[in-house]
Motif scaffolding. Sequence first.
Motif, short mmCIF file in Angstrom:
data_model
loop_
_atom_site.label_atom_id
_atom_site.label_comp_id
_atom_site.label_asym_id
_atom_site.label_seq_id
_atom_site.Cartn_x
_atom_site.Cartn_y
_atom_site.Cartn_z
N THR A 38 0.79 -1.26 -0.08
CA THR A 38 0.13 -0.04 -0.20
C THR A 38 0.73 1.45 0.02
N ASP A 39 0.38 2.45 -0.03
CA ASP A 39 1.00 3.72 0.01
C ASP A 39 1.01 4.26 1.39
N GLU A 40 0.49 3.52 2.35
CA GLU A 40 0.49 4.16 3.93
C GLU A 40 1.72 3.75 4.42
N HIS A 41 2.52 4.70 4.65
CA HIS A 41 3.77 4.12 5.07
C HIS A 41 3.57 3.66 6.88
N LYS A 42 2.67 4.24 7.30
CA LYS A 42 2.41 3.69 8.77
C LYS A 42 1.80 2.42 8.67
N CYS A 43 0.94 1.91 7.78
CA CYS A 43 0.89 0.76 7.61
C CYS A 43 1.73 -0.25 7.48
N LYS A 44 2.76 0.40 6.54
CA LYS A 44 3.81 -0.44 6.19
C LYS A 44 4.69 -0.77 7.43
N ILE A 45 4.90 0.50 8.21
CA ILE A 45 5.98 0.38 9.53
C ILE A 45 5.18 -0.63 10.18
N GLY A 46 4.09 -0.49 10.56
CA GLY A 46 3.21 -1.42 11.59
C GLY A 46 3.37 -3.10 10.97
N SER A 47 3.09 -3.34 10.05
CA SER A 47 3.31 -4.50 9.40
C SER A 47 4.70 -5.08 9.45
N LEU A 48 5.70 -4.27 9.11
CA LEU A 48 6.93 -4.69 9.14
C LEU A 48 7.36 -4.74 10.62
N LYS A 49 6.95 -4.35 11.37
CA LYS A 49 7.10 -4.65 13.04
C LYS A 49 6.89 -5.70 13.27
N ILE A 50 5.73 -6.20 12.88
CA ILE A 50 5.20 -7.50 13.20
C ILE A 50 5.90 -8.55 12.40
#
Lengths: 916, 215
Positions: free
Chosen positions: A378-390
């Motif tokens: 997706t384009d939402e970097h916050k979602c990416k951050i959250g996903s990567l943290k998991i």
Amino acid sequence: MGISLTRAAQWTMVSSSTAKLASTPMNESLLKEILHFVEHFSSQHPQEAEHVFEEPLQWSTTLVPSDFKTDYDISDSDVQSHERDSEGHPLLQLSPPTVYVRSFSQLSKLLHLADDKKLAEVRACLEGKFESNLHPKQSNHQHSSITHRLNVFVLLVTVYSHPIMPPLLFQDMDKQILDKLLKDISEQVRLNPKAVKNEVEILQMFCGGGDKGLLKSLRYTSDFQFSNGYRAPLWRQVQGDICYLVIEPCDTETLYITCSTAGSFLNGGEENGYERTSDAYEDLVTLLKSRSPHFADKINQVENSANHFFSISVNQHNAKHLKYKAVASMKQLQHDGDQIVTVDTLCAMMDFNLMQESCQMAIQDTGGLKVLLNLLDTDEHKCKIGSLKILRTISHNSQIRRVIVDMKGVQSIVKILDSPVKELKALAAETIANVAKFRRARRNVRLYGGINKLVSLLDCLPNFASLTPSQEEDIEVACCGALALWSCSRSTKNKKAIRKAGGIPLLGRLLKSPLQKMLIPVVGTLQECASEESYRNDIQTLGMIKDLVRNLSSDNDELQMHCASAIFKCAEDKQTRDLVRKYKGLQPLVSLLHKADNKQLLAAATGAIWKCSISQENVTKFQEYKALEILVNLLTDQPEEVLVNVVGALGEFAQIPANKAAIREFGGIKPLVKLLTSPNQALLVNVTKAVGACATNKDNMVIIDQLDGIRLVWSLLKTPSADVQSSAAWALCACIENAEDAGETARSLIGGFQLIVKLLSSTNNEVLASICAAICKIAKDEENLAILTDFGVVPSLAKLTNTTHDRLRHHLADAIAQCCMWGSNRASFGEAGAVAPLVRNLKSKEGSVQRSTAMALYQLSRNPNNCITMHEKEVVQPLIHMMGSDDEELQEAAAGCVRSIRLLYMLLDPLQNASY
Amino acid sequence: MSKISAVNKRATQTLAENISKQVEHFSKKEVECLIREFNVLVAEQNNSGRAVHGLDRGKFISTLHSIFGLTDDRMTGRVFRTFDKDNDSVVSMKEWIEGLSVFLRGTLDEKIKYCFTVYDLNGDNAISREEMLHMLKGRLIRQPNEEDPDEGIKDLVEIILKKMDYDHDGKLSFEDFEKTVKDENLLLEAFGTCLPDFRRIEMFERHVFQEQFEQ
């Protein structure tokens, strides 16, 4: 107390009506507990002790009427207590051998009277036959083992259930016993045929497969299964036995196991009637864990790894709970909510214990992994951050890693490495570091262009003194990039890709960092890549040796290990060895030897010392730091990775004569000789080299000889590895040359000579050269030479003369020269066609070849036919040239040869003399 | 004309100097640029003859929308209220610059304070369950086969509350919020986007600071 009572007493059946308490330590302690309880009952709870049991306890006692004192009516045959209940029955009555007791105070008194037989009395009391009609419910069903315990329970349960007895009484001291016992009764039915069957089936899935399996085999003693799921014979089912198993663990003797409703325990095998011989365990896994260390080890691994079969069954409740939570959260995400909700949910998920396997599997099972990976696109970097943290956390699980790769997750993660958000880059790199733990993942990283991107993450300013927050972020990114490259660098193609992407200079720059978290992955990558020669060159030319040496003195074991390991790999090169010395790296290496507990570190340090000691100047330095003594002490009780390096180093140290004696003085000879029996080939190559080097000292040789070293070295010629063969043959040379009565020893080795001659048909030039050298030494003994000749050494040597390998030519010529000393061997060499090639070999540029060959020709020239051949092959010209050499032996050999030829021709044709 | 503009310019400079002393993160020059931008925006709004001393609600929200990409009505309204410290329904020049200081360059602490104020709808220094529900409502898209998607939101609110409510009083105090966000930065905007994206910030700064410097 709780544990002992959980499985209560352990019973041995004597007949169907009476039971005996087995004489096990657990029973002993149980008895003592009960004794202690009963003895102190009346003093601690005087009131309660007076209450009268509804039914008397009765058992066969060893007490006789004369044991009883006052307070009792004693007649010839029986004893009655003065104390009576309301109806006038005595509270204690003895009609030998049976005794009836109806209150705690009487029981306590009786035990007091029994004195040293107390314990026996308690035992008899518990074993005593009990009127079972009191608790018909418990005695008439199949769990008949309970009936044998009834007295125990009755003793306590009667008290407990008495209306006047306040249950509170037991809270202070014995509530626990009671609870446990009552729980025990209820747990009796817990183990059932189905549970056992499940467990057996699961375990059978992990049987076999050599060392990888949990067990060698597991089978039932009987294939027949009753309709109730039991496999034990009917008469044993009554005792609660469910089935019998025969289990072969990988590391201990065969176990015969009974699974009964009371738990699983070892039995004496079929012939011993399945008698219990161990404590009972709640399940098979626990029992096996206690018996087989291999099993315990493996099961822990299994529990920790991908097979959630076990962990879920072990931890079912927790897993379900988490699963539910994960499902709930995942549903939220699948709702395709907006960024805020997604991020909130991801954060909520981070609160799970993501390192826990059940949780990781729950995320995978519910399709959560797919959602997480989709978020990366997706384009939402916050979602990416959250996903990567998991993802970075759950990717510690090997199964998840595979699924990530299967779902093309690597592609998405690699793409994020281009993000302008530094936090994202760092997280993506960290996740790659975890995922790229297996080959396919690493390949994927490379194929999607990840290596180049990761290398570019390393590009941060190493201005480490004062940092802006943005620079600090850069460093964090570089750290994660290095971590990822470290994981990736385990593949050879990736090593090349890193180099091609210009990673080496960047790594070199980061190597100057003072940060350990940076240095560990950087040095880790470098040492991983140092297996490639191009890297070794770069490491040296880019001046990284200095930084590696500096970090040898770090306070972090892991960093020290990687540095030592990198030096180990690089120090094959002479310049690198000199640089290590120049930057004063030798002393820290020696001091690492003191960390003997960390075997990986020790292996790396000894490896570095080994390679550095190839330079004699370094050995001299090492001696200043007393490295030799420490190394010798490391010859025993070390893993093979360490031993290979230690012995390798000793082999290099022993090139200096003084060290040969030192090794002996420190007691190194014996362990070295002992290692000659190791099965490890790398170790054998080094051991033979070290033994060979030590053998050139006469005193050492005496010890080696005493320890039967010559035979051991000789028998290593039988190993299939060419490296070991040649190394052993070189060692043999030294041994034979320096041992007393070497000839005698050699002859005593049955089959030894055949072996040597047979090896002359090896295809490996190094082996051939070493064997020739050995033959040369062996043949110094005339009798041995005779035997060798019988085994056909002459034609075998002659066949080798066509070689172009200089080292082989040299030793071959020596061997031929030596073998000429016997009987008609000179003629035989000529007949076998050895002379002409030797003449050709004389033209070799190598001095040692010229010299040996000239000497061989000199020996051969004592045979007239050989002289004719030599002359035909125009030997004279080069020989005359050699007569002008500085080397006296060569002069002499050449001259002698020419003389032989001349004499012959003078004899044959005096007319031709003019030409000489 | 040029004389007036010169006077204006001098006035702006003095003003900028004053403000830059009171407001963090901006240099005097940058404040000047922000003042100029403010004036442009004020001039753009339909003033219909009234004397204006700031950006009204409509113009401010449309600015948030067009320049900073904040589109959620629930949030933009709250952002206006947060900028408008004196509650006079207009964002004055000083309020504008103070707000932007957090908006563009705020430290984590400043942003936590700012977000908390935005989320504390009734200004009682706590974010209650109801406030969360209000802010998160409707964010889940209804699936054809599911019941009320806001049921999911209720679950989510409970999960968040469980995570953030350290003192277990059933609502989020500032301390709760601060502690959570410091633990996990992602939760700074847990209840709605009220800060611009980094790309928007870059764009705005380039537009306001660089382009105007060049003029």
